[in-house]
Write an enzyme that holds these catalytic residues in place. Structure first.
Site, mmCIF file in Angstrom:
data_model
loop_
_atom_site.group_PDB
_atom_site.id
_atom_site.type_symbol
_atom_site.label_atom_id
_atom_site.label_comp_id
_atom_site.label_asym_id
_atom_site.label_seq_id
_atom_site.Cartn_x
_atom_site.Cartn_y
_atom_site.Cartn_z
ATOM 1 N N GLY A 1 15.824 -0.751 3.177
ATOM 2 C CA GLY A 1 15.872 0.471 2.389
ATOM 3 C C GLY A 1 16.042 0.245 0.903
ATOM 4 C CG ASP B 1 21.638 -3.431 10.707
ATOM 5 O OD1 ASP B 1 22.586 -3.123 11.447
ATOM 6 O OD2 ASP B 1 21.635 -3.177 9.485
ATOM 7 N NE ARG C 1 20.275 -11.541 1.190
ATOM 8 C CZ ARG C 1 20.089 -10.264 1.509
ATOM 9 N NH1 ARG C 1 18.938 -9.859 2.031
ATOM 10 N NH2 ARG C 1 21.028 -9.378 1.289
#
Length: 459
Positions: free
Chosen positions: A96, A260, A183
């Site tokens: 998101g 998740d 990342r």
């Protein structure tokens, strides 16, 4: 000039994610930020994937404006997944406020992803603004650096760029500054990725994901057929048991161990309300909204095991129950072996034999719980196998159990002449305060250097 794969052979781009096909992701565009000011670049991590040669302008163009890196994905992809959030199933998840925008091999040959946090809205934003606070980015730098030093498998914060927007947040003073983070991670395939396919009863895509994961993330042969799902589950069990064990030895509380947020490679990532526990308190929590203590310090192995159970449930649509259950039952023994090894590593001693090692680990846990001693102080003092005389009778069992153990590394590193490197919440706030008040990044720079020095001493 952009990076040239021929001029820099350490850079080895990949596009394997595209093999999965459309059901797994949505092409998206990065937000157009008002400005891009480089705040942190992790050249140590970048060197392992051939990206340390970028100058600051190139770095900002690729990691703040997301100009495509050559030879890899043609554009950002928001990944689709579902997940259990505090044990409640949510089918409306997905990237998101992030995306995956590049893949490459590291210097060990592993497939690595470059993923973002705060890069803008996607089809899965659920009315969120798709942004990241600068403070959140600073906290992620600290978490990943500390965990890497403490031998916890973790994603690494590659880049943090301030983006010039004022964000409104309900859980910190607003408006607050914004950032985009990149990342470096050994995949972003989550347990929730499998859950989504099982939810939609897409067995063909589920088999494709099993084969992809075996081949690209575990270097195993596989196409998703036959015993592939069971073999994959056994590998995930082993990796996640190791992660749970090393969380405990590090005294770390992730805070949000939803399915998740569990990478199937067993690599920790996505740091929100994390904390390091000051003492060995099983009930210590990181998230203010974890009212039941579901993800408390002492419950993390249980939480991760529960998440892996959801992977087994998802794989049940393409595999038989009995072998999946047998693979899942391996979590407990694997965790016990891994937590023993992780505690011995922090004690700075070499393993001896199973009975002696078990006695030492159990004695250490009991003494830490009952004494209320600081975790970081204890492991600093005892490293190498000698407990100082200042530790009184409560520690006699540990002192006796340490007898006969050999140090795995001496204390000649300068780190051992100072004080323990900790990262409790008060210090995290003290690092952020001068950034917020005076744009002074010196404390963060100094802390990252101190954490890396500790990592060198422990390694």
């Amino acid at each position: 000039m952009p990076i040239d794969p021929q001029a820099f052979p350490a850079y080895r781009p990949e596009t394997t994610l595209l093999d999965l096909g459309d059901p797994f992701f949505d092409p998206v565009a990065a937000a157009d930020f008002p400005r891009t000011q480089l705040r942190f670049r992790n050249d140590r991590a970048a060197a392992q994937v051939g990206l340390a040669t970028l100058d600051d302008d190139e770095w900002t163009r690729h990691f703040g404006r997301f100009a495509p890196l050559p030879g890899t994905l043609p554009g950002p992809l928001a990944l689709r997944y579902h997940g259990h959030q505090f044990r409640n199933y949510n089918p409306d998840l997905g990237d998101g406020r992030g995306f995956t925008f590049a893949q490459m091999r590291d210097d060990r040959g592993r497939l690595m992803d470059l993923g973002t946090k705060g890069s803008g809205q996607t089809p899965w934003s659920r009315a969120g603004d798709g942004r990241l606070t600068l403070k959140g980015g600073v906290r992620e730098i600290l978490a990943t650096e500390m965990l890497e030093a403490l031998n916890v498998p973790t994603s690494r914060t590659l880049s943090l760029i301030e983006t010039g927007e004022d964000l409104q947040r309900g859980d910190e003073p607003s408006p607050t500054r914004s950032a985009v983070m990149v990342r470096l991670s050994h995949s972003h395939v989550r347990i929730g990725t499998f859950q989504r396919l099982a939810y939609h009863r897409d067995d063909d895509a589920l088999r494709r994901l099993v084969g992809y994961t075996l081949r690209n993330l575990f270097d195993e042969d596989g196409n998703g057929e036959g015993d592939d799902p069971v073999r994959l589950l056994a590998l995930v069990v082993a990796r996640t048991a190791r992660l749970a064990a090393r969380y405990m030895a590090a005294g770390f509380v992730h805070g949000v161990l939803n399915s998740d947020n569990i990478n199937v490679t067993g690599e920790s990532f996505d740091y929100g309300p994390w904390r390091f526990a000051p003492t060995w308190d099983p009930g210590f929590t990181a998230a203010y909204f974890d009212h039941q203590g579901l993800y408390a310090f002492g419950r993390q192995p249980e939480a991760i095991h529960w998440d892996v159970m959801q992977l087994a449930v998802s794989l049940r649509t393409i595999a038989e129950s009995d072998p999946l259950i047998a693979a899942l039952d391996g979590f407990g023994p694997a965790y016990q072996a891994e937590v023993g090894a992780a505690i011995l590593w922090r004690l700075g001693v070499r393993p001896r034999d199973p009975d002696s090692d078990r006695a030492l680990v159990q004695a250490t846990g009991r003494a830490l719980r009952t004494s209320g001693a600081g975790i970081d102080r204890f492991f600093f003092d005892v490293f190498g196998g000698e407990l100082p005389a200042s530790y009184g009778p409560d520690w006699d069992e540990v002192r006796a159990a340490l007898g006969g153990y050999a140090a795995r590394k001496d204390r000649s590193h300068p780190y051992w002449s100072g004080t323990p490197c900790s990262l409790l919440i008060d210090e995290v706030e003290s690092i952020w305060a001068p950034i917020a008040d005076a744009d002074d990044w010196s404390r963060l720079t100094a802390k990252v250097a101190a954490i890396r020095a500790m990592g060198e001493a422990l390694a």
